[in-house]
Design an enzyme around this catalytic site. Structure first.
Site, PDB file in Angstrom:
ATOM      1  N   GLY A  71     -20.451 -57.900  34.469  1.00  0.00           N
ATOM      2  CA  GLY A  71     -20.194 -56.921  33.402  1.00  0.00           C
ATOM      3  C   GLY A  71     -19.096 -57.444  32.504  1.00  0.00           C
ATOM      4  O   GLY A  71     -18.984 -58.659  32.273  1.00  0.00           O
ATOM      5  N   GLY A  76     -21.185 -59.294  39.987  1.00  0.00           N
ATOM      6  CA  GLY A  76     -20.980 -58.373  38.871  1.00  0.00           C
ATOM      7  C   GLY A  76     -20.654 -59.134  37.601  1.00  0.00           C
ATOM      8  O   GLY A  76     -19.558 -59.658  37.440  1.00  0.00           O
ATOM      9  N   VAL A  90     -15.697 -57.735  32.774  1.00  0.00           N
ATOM     10  CA  VAL A  90     -14.731 -58.693  33.324  1.00  0.00           C
ATOM     11  C   VAL A  90     -15.444 -59.934  33.862  1.00  0.00           C
ATOM     12  O   VAL A  90     -15.035 -61.062  33.591  1.00  0.00           O
ATOM     13  CB  VAL A  90     -13.880 -58.045  34.443  1.00  0.00           C
ATOM     14  CG1 VAL A  90     -12.862 -59.053  34.973  1.00  0.00           C
ATOM     15  CG2 VAL A  90     -13.165 -56.798  33.945  1.00  0.00           C
ATOM     16  N   LYS A 138      -5.541 -42.037  37.655  1.00  0.00           N
ATOM     17  CA  LYS A 138      -6.916 -42.484  37.380  1.00  0.00           C
ATOM     18  C   LYS A 138      -7.761 -41.231  37.169  1.00  0.00           C
ATOM     19  O   LYS A 138      -7.416 -40.155  37.656  1.00  0.00           O
ATOM     20  CB  LYS A 138      -7.442 -43.261  38.595  1.00  0.00           C
ATOM     21  CG  LYS A 138      -8.613 -44.146  38.320  1.00  0.00           C
ATOM     22  CD  LYS A 138      -8.174 -45.533  37.865  1.00  0.00           C
ATOM     23  CE  LYS A 138      -9.381 -46.411  37.570  1.00  0.00           C
ATOM     24  NZ  LYS A 138      -9.004 -47.765  37.192  1.00  0.00           N
TER      25      LYS A 138
HETATM   26  P1  NAD Z   1     -18.658 -53.184  34.183  1.00  0.00           P
HETATM   27  O1  NAD Z   1     -19.261 -51.862  34.452  1.00  0.00           O
HETATM   28  O2  NAD Z   1     -18.630 -53.722  32.797  1.00  0.00           O
HETATM   29  O3  NAD Z   1     -19.374 -54.306  35.083  1.00  0.00           O
HETATM   30  C1  NAD Z   1     -19.698 -54.107  36.411  1.00  0.00           C
HETATM   31  C2  NAD Z   1     -20.972 -54.894  36.661  1.00  0.00           C
HETATM   32  O4  NAD Z   1     -21.239 -54.912  38.056  1.00  0.00           O
HETATM   33  C3  NAD Z   1     -22.204 -54.306  35.994  1.00  0.00           C
HETATM   34  O5  NAD Z   1     -22.881 -55.323  35.278  1.00  0.00           O
HETATM   35  C4  NAD Z   1     -23.047 -53.774  37.158  1.00  0.00           C
HETATM   36  O6  NAD Z   1     -24.435 -53.867  36.900  1.00  0.00           O
HETATM   37  C5  NAD Z   1     -22.633 -54.712  38.256  1.00  0.00           C
HETATM   38  N1  NAD Z   1     -22.824 -54.199  39.624  1.00  0.00           N
HETATM   39  C6  NAD Z   1     -22.634 -52.954  40.123  1.00  0.00           C
HETATM   40  N2  NAD Z   1     -22.886 -52.919  41.441  1.00  0.00           N
HETATM   41  C7  NAD Z   1     -23.238 -54.182  41.799  1.00  0.00           C
HETATM   42  C8  NAD Z   1     -23.606 -54.803  43.011  1.00  0.00           C
HETATM   43  N3  NAD Z   1     -23.671 -54.116  44.150  1.00  0.00           N
HETATM   44  N4  NAD Z   1     -23.891 -56.131  43.006  1.00  0.00           N
HETATM   45  C9  NAD Z   1     -23.827 -56.849  41.868  1.00  0.00           C
HETATM   46  N5  NAD Z   1     -23.485 -56.308  40.677  1.00  0.00           N
HETATM   47  C10 NAD Z   1     -23.202 -55.000  40.638  1.00  0.00           C
HETATM   48  O7  NAD Z   1     -17.172 -53.118  34.802  1.00  0.00           O
HETATM   49  P2  NAD Z   1     -15.947 -54.064  34.473  1.00  0.00           P
HETATM   50  O8  NAD Z   1     -15.128 -53.447  33.404  1.00  0.00           O
HETATM   51  O9  NAD Z   1     -16.432 -55.464  34.318  1.00  0.00           O
HETATM   52  O10 NAD Z   1     -15.109 -53.931  35.815  1.00  0.00           O
HETATM   53  C11 NAD Z   1     -15.546 -54.567  37.013  1.00  0.00           C
HETATM   54  C12 NAD Z   1     -14.609 -54.190  38.141  1.00  0.00           C
HETATM   55  O11 NAD Z   1     -13.276 -54.577  37.823  1.00  0.00           O
HETATM   56  C13 NAD Z   1     -14.538 -52.683  38.451  1.00  0.00           C
HETATM   57  O12 NAD Z   1     -14.322 -52.503  39.837  1.00  0.00           O
HETATM   58  C14 NAD Z   1     -13.292 -52.234  37.699  1.00  0.00           C
HETATM   59  O13 NAD Z   1     -12.717 -51.078  38.271  1.00  0.00           O
HETATM   60  C15 NAD Z   1     -12.412 -53.440  37.890  1.00  0.00           C
HETATM   61  N6  NAD Z   1     -11.387 -53.569  36.859  1.00  0.00           N
HETATM   62  C16 NAD Z   1     -11.753 -53.643  35.557  1.00  0.00           C
HETATM   63  C17 NAD Z   1     -10.767 -53.766  34.584  1.00  0.00           C
HETATM   64  C18 NAD Z   1     -11.127 -53.896  33.126  1.00  0.00           C
HETATM   65  O14 NAD Z   1     -10.249 -54.259  32.336  1.00  0.00           O
HETATM   66  N7  NAD Z   1     -12.361 -53.639  32.733  1.00  0.00           N
HETATM   67  C19 NAD Z   1      -9.420 -53.793  34.949  1.00  0.00           C
HETATM   68  C20 NAD Z   1      -9.085 -53.743  36.317  1.00  0.00           C
HETATM   69  C21 NAD Z   1     -10.088 -53.623  37.264  1.00  0.00           C
END
Ligand code: NAD
Length: 352
Positions: A185, A183, A187, A78
């Protein structure tokens, strides 16, 4: 570093600085015995270098376990860039990161994570071939989509969440099942749409409330305040923001029977897995349920991403892996996270 609580025998940890672009980054390679370490690059304004080190080490080890539990010929690694993704990103910074990735000769393959996106990976790809999550590929529901793996991550969480609901609540459908998503975002948004399509009732919270509200308006869901998301009267809590959200405070407050979400490192400490078990809350281990994105980029790199059916079938396997963990955890009276770690270590050793 060797005595760091999260070091866990990492093969290599690289500290990267580029004064011209202000890049400060860390690349952690945990284990490459099964293949090159594939893992996302997170950009986050860490309050200290120590927090960034802890995060990258824990995430990197999680990638080793994630790959082996998903049946992929990949190792775990990572990277993190210390900085604000909204204000601190530049082409020079991303290209400098690409040169550092390239210097590792394919031992580490970078992809998107929180704070980075497909466009960033395309900039990094100008400096290195060791990058994934950049090519267009077939969408699981038909048509074409970008290299962004988050729809596959969300699909994997969706099938895993259904397996957890089946195990804990004895329900074979999600009609009327109440899910709080923390969250919204990449996912969280895809997951919300899948759950909505399956008839679930949704409560949505995001640090950027306008995001949660827009999605709530689209899906006829309810937006709740960030701090209130743990206290909701729901069946499932789906953490899809950042890590360490299951801690001494929040485990006590949860009213859900199931925790199933995409965030990495959801447990603040291993003991919180036991605390959830004692409260009768079924926890779907994070690196097992969120492996869909890794499976997606692995398929992309091996050139079989064009075969959407095979990709979907592989991701569907997450449900079976989780069910195996749930059954074993019940039988042995252990937290599901402990059982997942045991299985992952066993599979790594068996392989060697
Ligand atoms: P992203 O940055 O697109 O979305 C994260 C969202 O969470 C954002 O909208 C942010 O404003 C919000 N957020 C942050 N802190 C917060 C809180 N305390 N309360 C509420 N909302 C909050 O990220 P993503 O790509 O959607 O990934 C989300 C999680 O899943 C991360 O932990 C990431 O490591 C994990 N993940 C993502 C993937 C992927 O394919 N994108 C794969 C495996 C794991």
């Amino acid at each position: 570093m060797f005595n760091h609580a999260d070091f866990d025998g990492h093969e290599r940890v690289v500290f990267c600085t580029d004064p011209d672009s202000d890049l400060k980054a860390i690349i952690a390679i945990h284990d490459t015995r099964r293949g090159p370490a594939l893992g996302g690059c997170r950009m986050w304004p860490y309050a200290s270098a120590e927090l960034a080190v802890r995060d990258v080490l824990r995430l990197s080890r999680g990638m080793t376990y994630k790959a082996v539990m998903a049946g992929l010929e990949l190792g775990g690694g990572k990277s993190v860039i210390i900085g604000d993704p909204r204000t601190g990103k530049s082409e020079a910074l991303l290209r400098a990161m690409g040169r550092f990735v390239n210097s590792l000769d394919g031992g580490y393959i970078v992809a998107e994570d929180s704070g980075t996106c497909v466009a960033d990976m395309k900039v990094i790809a100008a400096e290195t071939a060791h990058v994934a999550g950049v090519s267009d590929k077939p969408a699981l529901g038909g048509g074409t989509r970008s290299g962004d793996p988050s729809p596959s991550t969300a699909y994997g969480v969706f099938v895993g969440l259904k397996a957890a609901v089946r195990h804990r609540l004895g329900r074979y459908d999600l009609d009327g099942v109440r899910v709080a998503i923390q969250g919204t975002g990449s996912v969280g948004t895809h997951l919300a749409r899948l759950l909505h399509g399956a008839g679930a009732e949704l409560l949505l919270a995001d640090l950027r409330p306008e995001r949660a509200q827009a999605l709530a308006d689209e899906l006829g869901a309810e937006a709740v305040a960030v701090d209130a998301v743990f206290d909701q009267d729901v069946d499932v809590f789906a953490p899809c923001a950042l890590g360490a959200v299951l801690n001494d405070d929040t485990v006590k407050r949860l009213r859900a029977a199931v925790v199933a979400g995409a965030a990495n490192n959801q447990l603040d400490h291993e003991r919180h897995g036991e605390a959830l078990r004692k409260r009768g809350i079924l926890y779907a281990p994070d690196y097992v349920i969120n492996a869909g994105g890794l499976i997606d980029v692995a398929y992309e790199r091996s050139g079989i991403a064009r075969d959407g059916d095979r990709l979907r079938q592989h991701i569907d396997g997450i449900a079976g892996t989780l069910s195996e963990i749930f059954v074993q955890a019940d039988a042995e009276g252990l937290p599901t996270g402990v059982v997942a770690d045991q299985l992952a270590r066993h599979r790594l050793q068996r392989r060697h």
